[in-house]
Design an enzyme around this catalytic site. Structure first.
Site, mmCIF file in Angstrom:
data_model
loop_
_atom_site.group_PDB
_atom_site.id
_atom_site.type_symbol
_atom_site.label_atom_id
_atom_site.label_comp_id
_atom_site.label_asym_id
_atom_site.label_seq_id
_atom_site.Cartn_x
_atom_site.Cartn_y
_atom_site.Cartn_z
ATOM 1 N NE ARG A 1 -2.134 1.957 3.392
ATOM 2 C CZ ARG A 1 -1.970 1.532 4.642
ATOM 3 N NH1 ARG A 1 -2.485 0.391 5.041
ATOM 4 N NH2 ARG A 1 -1.275 2.247 5.495
ATOM 5 C CE1 TYR B 1 -14.416 12.021 -16.891
ATOM 6 C CE2 TYR B 1 -14.156 11.961 -14.509
ATOM 7 C CZ TYR B 1 -14.437 11.321 -15.703
ATOM 8 O OH TYR B 1 -14.725 9.977 -15.692
ATOM 9 C CG ASP C 1 -7.866 15.948 -15.601
ATOM 10 O OD1 ASP C 1 -7.211 15.360 -16.481
ATOM 11 O OD2 ASP C 1 -8.926 15.496 -15.127
ATOM 12 C CE LYS D 1 -10.831 7.944 -19.152
ATOM 13 N NZ LYS D 1 -11.082 9.279 -18.621
#
Ligand SMILES: *Cc1c(COP(=O)(O)O)cnc(C)c1O
Length: 379
Positions: free
Chosen positions: A46, A99, A171, A196
């Site tokens: 983690r 977004y 972004d 993406k």
């Protein structure tokens, strides 16, 4: 190894550290045997994992940043960045056309934690400057935007943010680091949905936060380790593998998207084409200055209503009707009915707008598919 293409293949990857393996192995492991307590080595996945560290090093290199943190999705990257950079009582300036998931995060989640925000048109620098308050610690930008592909002047917005003592986060998912590097233009933090273009094969969700300076990078990495938003080893490996072909994929989709945009512009059943590579696009000059090419997403309005646009989607055969973008296969989606269906009034997307993410199929065959689907409108 100065070129982007060489770094995309090799950055962060040292075979001698992995028994000579030329592909960084997938360290599918949660915990590591410790020779001594607190020796600074690998400890728990983690917090850090060798496969994830490789993709983080590669992305920090490609963005020209000090440090990257890879997360389990683009939204995990956005959440990790915001929880690292902002505190209750702070104020953030965000784009009115951000977004959808980012909007929901601010409006439905972080507002409840007393993180205030103002949504503005990021192309209007006076509006950005006017929205800044003494409590503003962050300006959040997105460029190119989804789905109308408007371009934000990163350097100009960075100047406004810095003047106000705030940081600028961008972004930059739609461009990928191959087309634009926001940190070099003045941004402090870059976020991507690696789902993406960076992974590029519609087979993983992922995200990354890249910070220009080491202190911010360490804060983001620490927050990620605490809240547990880190990318899994196998997902990290898929993104690392995708990045190796990013330059060739981007060159192909940019070329194909340009040809398709030009073709659509001449089509009698198409009312308007939104592509920053067309000289008629309002942000063409800015895009040319800020990006090395114009990207693989083309949005266009068909000459008809909601149903007509829906019919075009249903008639496409080679292009798949699905949300998401940036992959090897071409995808089409209908913003008014799909990704942007909750927007109303002035913010609503045109009913007849379609967003096409151009993939690696043959350009002439993509155009033929669009042609047969649009022919239905003229019958
Ligand atoms: C897809 C996307 C996101 C969110 O990424 P996920 O991987 O779906 O969580 C954020 N910003 C932009 C611009 C996107 O296209």
């Amino acid at each position: 190894m100065n070129s982007f293409a060489s770094r995309a293949v090799h950055a962060g990857q040292r075979p001698h550290e992995h028994n000579g393996a030329v592909s960084v192995p997938i360290y599918q492991v949660s915990t590591f045997e410790r020779p001594v307590v607190l020796d600074g080595g690998w400890d728990y996945s983690r917090i850090a994992n060798p496969t994830r560290s490789a993709v983080e090093e590669c992305l920090a290199d490609l963005e020209g940043g000090a440090r990257a943190t890879a997360t389990g999705s683009g939204m995990a990257a956005t959440t990790t960045a915001l929880l690292s950079l902002c505190r209750a009582g702070d104020h953030v300036v965000i784009p009115a056309t951000t977004y959808g998931g980012t909007w929901d995060l601010f409006a439905e989640v972080l507002a409840g934690w007393r993180l205030a925000f103002t949504a503005v048109d990021m192309q209007d620098l006076d509006a950005v400057a006017g929205a800044v308050q003494p409590a503003t610690t962050l300006v959040w930008a997105e460029t190119p935007t989804n789905p109308l592909l408007t371009i934000t002047d990163i350097g100009a917005v960075a100047a406004v943010a810095h003047e106000a003592g705030a940081l600028l986060a961008v972004d930059a998912t739609f461009g990928s680091p191959y087309l634009q590097q926001p940190l070099a233009l003045g941004a402090d933090v870059v976020v991507h949905s690696t789902t993406k273009y960076l992974s590029g094969h519609s087979d993983v969700t992922g995200g990354v936060v890249v910070s220009a300076d080491a202190a911010t990078g360490a804060r983001v990495a620490r927050t990620c380790g605490i809240i547990g938003t880190a990318a899994a080893p196998f997902d990290s490996w898929l993104v690392l593998r995708g990045i190796k072909t990013l330059p060739v994929r981007m060159r192909q989709v940019c070329g194909s998207a340009m040809r398709i945009a030009e073709w659509l512009q001449e089509h009698p059943a198409v009312r308007r084409v939104h592509y920053p590579g067309l000289s008629c696009h309002p942000d063409y000059d800015l895009a040319k200055r800020q990006m090395s090419d114009f990207g693989g997403v083309v949005s266009f309005e068909v000459d008809g209503d909601l149903q007509a646009a829906s019919d075009v989607c249903a008639s496409l055969r080679l292009v798949t009707l699905a949300v998401s973008l940036g992959s090897v296969e071409s995808l089409v989606q209908h913003p008014a009915k799909m990704t942007h269906c909750t927007l109303t009034g002035e913010a609503a997307m045109p009913d007849s707008l379609l967003r096409l993410s151009v993939g690696l199929e043959d350009t002439a065959e993509l155009i033929a598919d669009l042609d047969q689907a649009l022919a239905g409108l003229m019958a």
